[in-house]
Design a protein around this motif. Structure first.
Motif, PDB file in Angstrom:
ATOM      1  N   VAL A 197       0.860  -1.184   0.000  1.00  5.63           N
ATOM      2  CA  VAL A 197       0.000   0.000   0.000  1.00  5.63           C
ATOM      3  C   VAL A 197       0.896   1.233   0.000  1.00  5.63           C
ATOM      4  N   GLU A 198       0.554   2.228  -0.807  1.00  3.05           N
ATOM      5  CA  GLU A 198       1.310   3.484  -0.806  1.00  3.05           C
ATOM      6  C   GLU A 198       0.621   4.507   0.090  1.00  3.05           C
ATOM      7  N   MET A 199       1.435   5.214   0.903  1.00  2.00           N
ATOM      8  CA  MET A 199       0.886   6.225   1.817  1.00  2.00           C
ATOM      9  C   MET A 199       1.794   7.436   1.847  1.00  2.00           C
ATOM     10  N   GLU A 200       1.215   8.553   2.290  1.00  2.00           N
ATOM     11  CA  GLU A 200       1.991   9.787   2.412  1.00  2.00           C
ATOM     12  C   GLU A 200       2.912   9.711   3.633  1.00  2.00           C
ATOM     13  N   LYS A 201       4.027  10.469   3.561  1.00  2.00           N
ATOM     14  CA  LYS A 201       4.939  10.561   4.699  1.00  2.00           C
ATOM     15  C   LYS A 201       4.403  11.604   5.678  1.00  2.00           C
ATOM     16  N   GLU A 202       3.584  11.155   6.613  1.00  2.00           N
ATOM     17  CA  GLU A 202       3.076  12.067   7.637  1.00  2.00           C
ATOM     18  C   GLU A 202       2.800  11.290   8.920  1.00  2.00           C
ATOM     19  N   ALA A 231      -2.085  -7.491  18.517  1.00  2.00           N
ATOM     20  CA  ALA A 231      -2.061  -8.176  17.217  1.00  2.00           C
ATOM     21  C   ALA A 231      -1.310  -7.400  16.149  1.00  2.00           C
ATOM     22  N   ILE A 232      -0.905  -6.159  16.452  1.00  2.00           N
ATOM     23  CA  ILE A 232      -0.263  -5.300  15.453  1.00  2.00           C
ATOM     24  C   ILE A 232       1.228  -5.127  15.772  1.00  2.00           C
ATOM     25  N   SER A 233       2.063  -5.381  14.751  1.00  2.00           N
ATOM     26  CA  SER A 233       3.504  -5.136  14.880  1.00  2.00           C
ATOM     27  C   SER A 233       3.966  -4.279  13.718  1.00  2.00           C
ATOM     28  N   ILE A 234       4.894  -3.346  14.015  1.00  2.00           N
ATOM     29  CA  ILE A 234       5.520  -2.538  12.977  1.00  2.00           C
ATOM     30  C   ILE A 234       7.008  -2.855  12.965  1.00  2.00           C
ATOM     31  N   ASN A 235       7.484  -3.368  11.845  1.00  2.00           N
ATOM     32  CA  ASN A 235       8.903  -3.751  11.695  1.00  2.00           C
ATOM     33  C   ASN A 235       9.361  -4.686  12.815  1.00  2.00           C
ATOM     34  N   GLY A 236       8.447  -5.568  13.239  1.00  2.00           N
ATOM     35  CA  GLY A 236       8.802  -6.547  14.261  1.00  2.00           C
ATOM     36  C   GLY A 236       8.566  -6.077  15.690  1.00  2.00           C
ATOM     37  N   GLU A 237       8.175  -4.786  15.886  1.00  2.00           N
ATOM     38  CA  GLU A 237       7.903  -4.238  17.220  1.00  2.00           C
ATOM     39  C   GLU A 237       6.401  -4.241  17.460  1.00  2.00           C
ATOM     40  N   ARG A 238       5.972  -4.893  18.531  1.00  2.00           N
ATOM     41  CA  ARG A 238       4.537  -4.929  18.822  1.00  2.00           C
ATOM     42  C   ARG A 238       4.075  -3.572  19.347  1.00  2.00           C
ATOM     43  N   ILE A 239       2.952  -3.109  18.827  1.00  2.00           N
ATOM     44  CA  ILE A 239       2.362  -1.832  19.258  1.00  2.00           C
ATOM     45  C   ILE A 239       1.076  -2.149  20.033  1.00  2.00           C
ATOM     46  N   THR A 240       1.009  -1.701  21.292  1.00  2.00           N
ATOM     47  CA  THR A 240      -0.167  -2.020  22.122  1.00  2.00           C
ATOM     48  C   THR A 240      -0.883  -0.771  22.649  1.00  2.00           C
ATOM     49  N   GLU A 241      -0.350   0.411  22.358  1.00  2.00           N
ATOM     50  CA  GLU A 241      -0.963   1.662  22.845  1.00  2.00           C
ATOM     51  C   GLU A 241      -1.754   2.322  21.714  1.00  2.00           C
ATOM     52  N   ILE A 242      -3.054   2.557  21.945  1.00  2.00           N
ATOM     53  CA  ILE A 242      -3.863   3.152  20.878  1.00  2.00           C
ATOM     54  C   ILE A 242      -3.523   4.624  20.656  1.00  2.00           C
ATOM     55  N   GLY A 243      -2.712   5.196  21.554  1.00  2.00           N
ATOM     56  CA  GLY A 243      -2.269   6.572  21.363  1.00  2.00           C
ATOM     57  C   GLY A 243      -0.958   6.670  20.592  1.00  2.00           C
ATOM     58  N   GLU A 293      11.465   5.039   3.569  1.00  2.00           N
ATOM     59  CA  GLU A 293      10.662   4.738   2.370  1.00  2.00           C
ATOM     60  C   GLU A 293       9.677   3.588   2.529  1.00  2.00           C
ATOM     61  N   PHE A 294       9.835   2.718   3.532  1.00  2.00           N
ATOM     62  CA  PHE A 294       8.869   1.617   3.659  1.00  2.00           C
ATOM     63  C   PHE A 294       8.786   1.132   5.107  1.00  2.00           C
ATOM     64  N   MET A 295       7.760   0.358   5.388  1.00  2.00           N
ATOM     65  CA  MET A 295       7.626  -0.311   6.689  1.00  2.00           C
ATOM     66  C   MET A 295       6.865  -1.609   6.486  1.00  2.00           C
ATOM     67  N   ILE A 296       7.038  -2.544   7.420  1.00  2.00           N
ATOM     68  CA  ILE A 296       6.324  -3.813   7.378  1.00  2.00           C
ATOM     69  C   ILE A 296       5.376  -3.874   8.567  1.00  2.00           C
ATOM     70  N   ILE A 297       4.091  -4.052   8.297  1.00  2.00           N
ATOM     71  CA  ILE A 297       3.093  -4.205   9.360  1.00  2.00           C
ATOM     72  C   ILE A 297       2.600  -5.644   9.351  1.00  2.00           C
ATOM     73  N   ARG A 298       2.488  -6.196  10.538  1.00  2.00           N
ATOM     74  CA  ARG A 298       1.922  -7.543  10.652  1.00  2.00           C
ATOM     75  C   ARG A 298       0.677  -7.472  11.533  1.00  2.00           C
ATOM     76  N   ARG A 299      -0.364  -8.133  11.073  1.00  2.00           N
ATOM     77  CA  ARG A 299      -1.576  -8.275  11.883  1.00  2.00           C
ATOM     78  C   ARG A 299      -1.768  -9.760  12.151  1.00  2.00           C
ATOM     79  N   LYS A 319       1.892  -6.836   5.527  1.00  2.00           N
ATOM     80  CA  LYS A 319       1.667  -5.844   4.476  1.00  2.00           C
ATOM     81  C   LYS A 319       2.859  -4.889   4.455  1.00  2.00           C
ATOM     82  N   MET A 320       3.300  -4.526   3.238  1.00  2.00           N
ATOM     83  CA  MET A 320       4.358  -3.529   3.114  1.00  2.00           C
ATOM     84  C   MET A 320       3.731  -2.171   2.806  1.00  2.00           C
ATOM     85  N   ILE A 321       4.163  -1.162   3.556  1.00  2.00           N
ATOM     86  CA  ILE A 321       3.731   0.209   3.298  1.00  2.00           C
ATOM     87  C   ILE A 321       4.885   0.933   2.615  1.00  2.00           C
TER      88      ILE A 321
END
Length: 421
Positions: free
Chosen positions: A347-352, A380-392, A404-410, A416-418
């Protein structure tokens, strides 16, 4: 020694056709010979379908014979009609020269060039290139009858759909190659894929007509490699499996062999590796008794990746595989991660900077904000292998690899590659 070579080739399923099996065996038992195999530079890399005859030539070298590796700088300019239903696109001389260099480098990984029977590399443009059309017609065109050529499958199969005079002459030029190598290098045997039978026998006919009656040369072909289910061998989801690391990365190459079916893996170990018979037979037992361990597939992948890409690239491929299996992406470099996830949905996304909940909904990782919040709080969500558990959590620049990219795992397997634009 020779009997063991012939027996080994038969056991591995590498002998399809021979022009004179008895004469060949007698020759090998009394002499150390030179033999050749040719590759036309139709691309700047070989793929795995090309290397079966070459690996067979390497087996001869391991038994004391000298391999001659012919790169077809001349024949590559014409195009082999064998196994094709239409004309090849002609390439420029510059492109062919680049292709020749790429193929030479790959051959240097497979063969020993240093020992007493070290491999020799030749380019048929060196002797075909200076030849005038009159010399070609007088010295060689006279030797081979048109009816003889029309009997070749590679030619006969194209008569209805169309065959240019250029491709029609291909078999003659390959015959000139065998004759030249016979005269100047003492080459007695040509090895090729099963589609080369007609070209090999043309060479033998040319040698027969230009030498004494008792002069002997031989040809052998290797069977076409197929899968047990009948589908074409050598293709992955992303296309041909190339030997060039830029076209097929070592990780992708390793994964291709790892994914070999149980019904094919022992056959491929015999054809592609230099493992001894006892070791392959032991691996065959593991396929039958403990197939879940995939020992045969792992051995095949390791042997082939090491042969084609070297130990360092094999180690990297194993490291990527282990990281993906365990989910520990932090063990990978950014380039390894990009390589490993080349074929996942992108998926392509803006840098923001963006809140994690909004981010994963926009990235279509989670279907709704409610589900996104649940996914984050449940771990259930990881970014580049780091689990994210805070909704903030705010996804920002530090999460962008190489900016230029990141890997998200659900969940466990949903990657998915961003790509950031």
């Amino acid at each position: 020694m020779t009997n063991s070579l012939i027996e080994d080739l038969q056991w591995r399923g590498l002998l399809y056709q021979q022009t004179d099996a008895e004469g060949m065996e007698k020759l090998l038992s009394t002499e150390k010979i030179s033999l050749y195999c040719g590759v036309d530079p139709t691309a700047d890399s070989m793929h795995i379908g090309h290397i079966v005859p070459l690996l067979t030539l390497r087996r001869f070298q391991m038994h004391g014979h000298r391999p001659i590796l012919l790169v077809g700088g001349a024949t590559g300019m014409i195009g082999d009609p064998s196994g094709r239903s239409e004309e090849r696109q002609l390439q420029t001389t510059d492109q062919i020269d680049l292709n020749v260099q790429g193929i030479k480098k790959q051959m240097e990984r497979i063969f020993d060039f240093q020992s007493e029977n070290g491999a020799q590399m030749v380019n048929n443009r060196d002797w075909i290139g200076p030849m005038s059309v009159i010399e070609f017609l007088r010295d060689y065109g006279k030797l081979i009858n048109i009816n003889y050529m029309l009997g070749k499958d590679s030619i006969a199969s194209r008569l209805d759909s169309g065959l240019s005079f250029t491709e029609f002459t291909y078999t003659l030029i390959q015959g000139i190659d065998f004759n030249h190598l016979f005269n100047h290098y003492g080459c007695r045997v040509q090895v090729g894929g099963s589609d080369q039978w007609g070209n090999i026998t043309t060479g033998l006919e040319m040698i027969r007509k230009t030498h004494e009656e008792e002069t002997k040369a031989y040809g052998i072909t290797i069977p076409l490699v197929t899968k047990a289910d009948g589908t074409k061998f050598g293709k992955s989801a992303s296309g041909s499996v190339w030997l060039d690391a830029q076209k097929t990365s070592p990780y992708e190459f390793y994964q291709f062999w790892i994914n070999t079916a149980d019904s094919d893996v022992i056959k491929y170990l015999k054809i592609f590796t230099f493992l001894e018979r006892a070791e392959i037979e032991a691996l065959e037992v593991t396929v039958q008794n403990e197939p879940h361990l995939r020992k045969a597939q792992i051995t095949l992948a390791e042997e082939m990746t090491r042969l084609v890409h070297g130990q360092e690239s094999l180690d990297q491929a194993v490291r990527i595989s282990q990281a993906l299996f365990s989910g520990n992406l932090k063990a990978l470099t950014a380039s390894e991660m990009k390589d490993a996830f080349k074929d996942v949905p992108t998926v392509e996304m803006e840098k923001e900077d963006k809140n994690i909940v909004d981010f994963i909904v926009e990235a279509t990782v989670s279907p709704s904000k409610r589900q996104a919040r649940e996914d984050v709080t449940n771990g259930a969500i990881s970014i580049n292998g780091e689990r994210i558990t805070e909704i903030g959590y705010v996804v920002g620049q530090e999460d962008r690899l190489e900016d230029e990219f990141m890997i998200i795992r659900r969940g466990k397997k949903n990657y998915k590659m961003i790509k950031f634009v």
